[in-house]
Motif scaffolding. Structure first.
Motif, PDB file in Angstrom:
ATOM      1  N   GLY A  66       0.654  -1.034  -0.078  1.00 28.91           N
ATOM      2  CA  GLY A  66       0.206  -0.179   0.007  1.00 28.91           C
ATOM      3  C   GLY A  66       1.280   1.048  -0.035  1.00 28.91           C
ATOM      4  N   GLY A  67       0.256   2.329  -0.081  1.00 30.34           N
ATOM      5  CA  GLY A  67       0.913   3.693  -0.077  1.00 30.34           C
ATOM      6  C   GLY A  67       1.225   4.022   1.595  1.00 30.34           C
ATOM      7  N   PHE A  68       1.724   5.776   1.598  1.00 29.78           N
ATOM      8  CA  PHE A  68       1.444   5.914   2.844  1.00 29.78           C
ATOM      9  C   PHE A  68       1.475   8.191   2.669  1.00 29.78           C
ATOM     10  CE2 PHE A  68       5.862   6.291   0.558  1.00 29.78           C
ATOM     11  CZ  PHE A  68       6.395   6.931   0.644  1.00 29.78           C
ATOM     12  N   THR A  69       1.323   8.389   3.963  1.00 22.95           N
ATOM     13  CA  THR A  69       1.604   9.859   3.297  1.00 22.95           C
ATOM     14  C   THR A  69       2.480  10.265   4.849  1.00 22.95           C
ATOM     15  OG1 THR A  69      -0.479  10.265   5.391  1.00 22.95           O
ATOM     16  CG2 THR A  69      -0.692  10.117   2.748  1.00 22.95           C
ATOM     17  N   LEU A  81       7.079  19.061   0.107  1.00 23.04           N
ATOM     18  CA  LEU A  81       7.477  17.605   0.588  1.00 23.04           C
ATOM     19  C   LEU A  81       6.281  17.124   0.003  1.00 23.04           C
ATOM     20  CD1 LEU A  81       8.617  15.876   2.163  1.00 23.04           C
ATOM     21  CD2 LEU A  81       7.099  15.808   4.248  1.00 23.04           C
ATOM     22  N   ASP A  82       5.017  17.189  -0.091  1.00 25.87           N
ATOM     23  CA  ASP A  82       4.248  16.831  -0.969  1.00 25.87           C
ATOM     24  C   ASP A  82       4.465  16.705  -2.429  1.00 25.87           C
ATOM     25  OD1 ASP A  82       2.564  16.198   1.508  1.00 25.87           O
ATOM     26  OD2 ASP A  82       1.243  17.129   0.558  1.00 25.87           O
ATOM     27  N   GLU A  83       4.949  17.686  -2.379  1.00 20.13           N
ATOM     28  CA  GLU A  83       5.131  18.184  -4.148  1.00 20.13           C
ATOM     29  C   GLU A  83       6.759  16.795  -4.176  1.00 20.13           C
ATOM     30  OE1 GLU A  83       6.232  21.070  -7.891  1.00 20.13           O
ATOM     31  OE2 GLU A  83       5.407  21.600  -6.165  1.00 20.13           O
ATOM     32  N   PHE A  84       7.649  16.955  -3.594  1.00 19.29           N
ATOM     33  CA  PHE A  84       8.640  16.135  -3.369  1.00 19.29           C
ATOM     34  C   PHE A  84       8.414  15.272  -3.821  1.00 19.29           C
ATOM     35  CE2 PHE A  84      11.786  13.915  -1.054  1.00 19.29           C
ATOM     36  CZ  PHE A  84      12.372  14.019  -2.449  1.00 19.29           C
ATOM     37  N   LEU A  85       7.350  14.452  -3.096  1.00 16.10           N
ATOM     38  CA  LEU A  85       8.142  13.145  -2.812  1.00 16.10           C
ATOM     39  C   LEU A  85       6.481  12.457  -5.004  1.00 16.10           C
ATOM     40  CD1 LEU A  85       5.762  12.039   1.007  1.00 16.10           C
ATOM     41  CD2 LEU A  85       7.930  11.779  -0.542  1.00 16.10           C
ATOM     42  N   THR A  86       5.784  13.185  -5.163  1.00 12.60           N
ATOM     43  CA  THR A  86       4.982  13.157  -6.019  1.00 12.60           C
ATOM     44  C   THR A  86       6.127  13.079  -7.111  1.00 12.60           C
ATOM     45  OG1 THR A  86       3.063  13.763  -5.303  1.00 12.60           O
ATOM     46  CG2 THR A  86       2.809  13.692  -8.057  1.00 12.60           C
ATOM     47  N   ASN A  87       6.837  14.279  -7.557  1.00 16.17           N
ATOM     48  CA  ASN A  87       7.466  14.013  -8.888  1.00 16.17           C
ATOM     49  C   ASN A  87       9.207  13.656  -8.524  1.00 16.17           C
ATOM     50  OD1 ASN A  87       5.656  14.999  -9.807  1.00 16.17           O
ATOM     51  ND2 ASN A  87       5.158  17.343  -8.719  1.00 16.17           N
ATOM     52  N   ALA A  99       7.267   4.846  -7.191  1.00 20.04           N
ATOM     53  CA  ALA A  99       8.489   3.919  -7.991  1.00 20.04           C
ATOM     54  C   ALA A  99       9.569   3.754  -7.669  1.00 20.04           C
ATOM     55  CB  ALA A  99       8.862   4.602  -9.423  1.00 20.04           C
ATOM     56  N   PHE A 100       9.837   4.286  -6.774  1.00 20.17           N
ATOM     57  CA  PHE A 100      11.673   3.844  -6.339  1.00 20.17           C
ATOM     58  C   PHE A 100      11.581   2.563  -5.214  1.00 20.17           C
ATOM     59  CE2 PHE A 100      14.246   4.182  -2.063  1.00 20.17           C
ATOM     60  CZ  PHE A 100      15.087   4.315  -3.033  1.00 20.17           C
ATOM     61  N   LEU A 101       9.892   3.002  -4.177  1.00 15.36           N
ATOM     62  CA  LEU A 101       9.899   1.736  -3.593  1.00 15.36           C
ATOM     63  C   LEU A 101       9.464   0.637  -3.822  1.00 15.36           C
ATOM     64  CD1 LEU A 101       8.398   3.974  -0.314  1.00 15.36           C
ATOM     65  CD2 LEU A 101      10.192   2.856  -0.653  1.00 15.36           C
ATOM     66  N   ASP A 102       8.478   0.572  -4.952  1.00 17.00           N
ATOM     67  CA  ASP A 102       8.652  -0.292  -5.770  1.00 17.00           C
ATOM     68  C   ASP A 102       9.543  -0.979  -5.197  1.00 17.00           C
ATOM     69  OD1 ASP A 102       5.634  -0.181  -5.245  1.00 17.00           O
ATOM     70  OD2 ASP A 102       5.581   0.581  -7.524  1.00 17.00           O
ATOM     71  N   GLY A 124      18.912  22.675  -4.599  1.00 16.28           N
ATOM     72  CA  GLY A 124      17.997  22.833  -3.538  1.00 16.28           C
ATOM     73  C   GLY A 124      17.463  21.033  -3.919  1.00 16.28           C
ATOM     74  N   ARG A 125      17.683  20.642  -5.017  1.00 15.80           N
ATOM     75  CA  ARG A 125      16.931  19.402  -5.908  1.00 15.80           C
ATOM     76  C   ARG A 125      17.107  18.242  -4.871  1.00 15.80           C
ATOM     77  NH1 ARG A 125      17.043  18.720 -10.577  1.00 15.80           N
ATOM     78  NH2 ARG A 125      15.027  17.474 -11.291  1.00 15.80           N
ATOM     79  N   MET A 126      16.038  16.820  -5.649  1.00 12.54           N
ATOM     80  CA  MET A 126      17.282  15.246  -4.908  1.00 12.54           C
ATOM     81  C   MET A 126      16.503  14.611  -6.270  1.00 12.54           C
ATOM     82  SD  MET A 126      17.761  13.930  -1.042  1.00 12.54           S
ATOM     83  CE  MET A 126      15.744  13.565  -1.422  1.00 12.54           C
ATOM     84  N   ALA A 127      17.404  13.057  -5.959  1.00 14.75           N
ATOM     85  CA  ALA A 127      16.902  12.471  -6.595  1.00 14.75           C
ATOM     86  C   ALA A 127      17.113  10.914  -6.528  1.00 14.75           C
ATOM     87  CB  ALA A 127      17.871  12.128  -8.299  1.00 14.75           C
ATOM     88  N   LEU A 128      16.592  10.252  -6.560  1.00 14.71           N
ATOM     89  CA  LEU A 128      16.712   8.614  -5.821  1.00 14.71           C
ATOM     90  C   LEU A 128      17.466   7.794  -6.705  1.00 14.71           C
ATOM     91  CD1 LEU A 128      13.381   8.461  -3.282  1.00 14.71           C
ATOM     92  CD2 LEU A 128      15.752   9.062  -2.635  1.00 14.71           C
ATOM     93  N   TYR A 129      17.866   6.437  -6.344  1.00 10.11           N
ATOM     94  CA  TYR A 129      18.438   5.577  -7.081  1.00 10.11           C
ATOM     95  C   TYR A 129      18.330   4.456  -6.224  1.00 10.11           C
ATOM     96  CZ  TYR A 129      21.931   3.257  -9.786  1.00 10.11           C
ATOM     97  OH  TYR A 129      22.734   2.237 -10.435  1.00 10.11           O
TER      98      TYR A 129
END
Length: 379
Positions: A66-69, A81-87, A99-102, A124-129
């Motif tokens: 499932g998802g989370f907030t 923060l919500d915008e960051f987690l979405t994009n 997509a990262f957590l899947d 100040g931006r960040m990416a996940l790998y």
């Protein structure tokens, strides 16, 4: 008599404490390295490719997580923060923390260990790998409480990463003193081998049944003429039979002289029933995944549905998986907030796990309401 207090010996400033129960490694540096992609890792990948029900079980567990907030105390920071987690960019071709957590969950369940990295970008931006486990190793430090994350160099040597604070690492059900985790597929290779042997035998038997082999036997009589020309007549029968079988879809008669017997090879033998052994192997696989059989497309009973006990057990399994990944989500959010000069706690609220039948829940709510009404009327 004067008793003097014994002077306590303190550890040097900054020195790490060493657990007394940690095992002593006799081979030094050689025993301190733990590869995150062991040899059985490729075996688990092959199991998912060879046995579809195993792959389906892992995908179902990921979906059921499932998802989370994520919530923080600052209202302005909450919107950002919500915008960051979405994009948030993930791996260069995906977006969103989901997509990262899947992929992270997929690694964790398949290999028992999952790794990722938070990559700060400009402004100040960040990416996940999602890091491939084959490129990483864990090194035990001087103390059993110290762990160093290493990557493989050009010549295969282990090099500690320059920024370990950016690396995300999760392990699933590790043994005592073990740096890496254990896959949920552990123990299934033996069962899967038997299951694949049964499937392979079924395929071979049906290939033989579908492509029928014939045994053509020429039986010469007791007279001298038949015995003298038995070989020539057998070759003639073989030639005529071969032409008849190679005719394809055309109708071609087979003509032979003498006593000729034609039988289907293997027609007298019965194919073994595979339903019982296949179900026994599948029961072991389903028990290991923790999912009810009907969620994997197995209809073993005409009235199959999820019972309350099964739902509770599956809920506890999903909650345990969530607990292993929740610190990762919190670290990602806290680092992003620090990059924007925002401090404060972050709370992760997972969606409720609802596996019950809605009709049964509605009936239970109705019965509770009727009970409360009767209690108020009687009092």
């Amino acid at each position: 008599m004067i008793f003097r207090k014994r002077k306590q010996t303190l550890s040097p400033a900054g020195a790490a404490s060493v657990p007394q129960t940690a095992p002593q490694q006799p081979y030094g540096e050689l025993m301190r390295y733990t590869p995150l992609a062991p040899l059985e890792g490729r075996l688990y990948e092959m199991l998912r490719e060879a046995v579809p029900i195993i792959d389906a079980a892992i995908v179902k567990l990921i979906r059921l997580t499932g998802g989370f907030t994520v919530s923080c105390t600052d209202g302005q920071a909450q919107r950002l923060l919500d915008e960051f987690l979405t994009n948030v960019p993930v791996g260069g071709c995906q977006k969103g923390i989901a997509a990262f957590l899947d992929t992270y969950f997929d690694q964790l369940l398949t290999f028992g260990t999952a790794a990722g990295e938070m990559v700060p970008l400009a402004t100040g931006r960040m990416a996940l790998y999602n890091a491939p486990l084959c490129a990483l190793e864990l090194r035990r430090g001087q103390s059993a409480l110290q762990t160093t994350i290493c990557r493989r160099g050009p010549s295969g040597e282990a090099i500690p990463v320059p920024h370990p604070e950016r690396v995300l690492l999760s392990v699933l059900n590790p043994h005592a003193g073990q740096l890496s985790g254990n896959s949920i597929l552990k123990g299934l290779p033996f069962i899967s081998k038997i299951l694949l042997q049964i499937y392979q035998t079924i395929g071979l038997n049906w290939e033989r049944v579908g492509n029928v082999r014939f045994a053509v036997t020429y039986k010469p009589h007791n007279d001298a003429m038949d015995r003298a020309f038995a070989k020539e007549r057998a070759l003639q029968v073989a030639k005529e039979w071969g032409e008849a079988m190679n005719a394809g879809g055309r109708v071609k008669d087979f003509v032979a002289v003498g006593d000729v017997d034609i039988r289907v090879i293997g027609a007298d033998n019965q194919i073994l029933d595979s339903e019982v052994p296949v179900r026994q192997m599948l029961e072991q696989i389903v028990a290991k995944t923790g999912l009810p059989p009907f969620l994997l497309g197995l209809s073993w009973s005409s009235t199959e549905r999820m019972s309350v006990q099964q739902a509770d057990l599956l809920t506890s399994e999903i909650t345990a998986i969530r607990r292993g990944v929740e610190p990762v989500v919190r670290r990602v959010c806290q680092l992003w907030l620090r990059l924007h000069g925002i401090a404060g706690p972050v709370e992760v609220d997972w969606e409720d796990i609802n596996l019950q039948d809605l009709v049964e829940e509605a009936k239970a709510g109705l019965y509770q309401a009727q009970t409360e009404q009767i209690r108020r009327e009687t009092t």
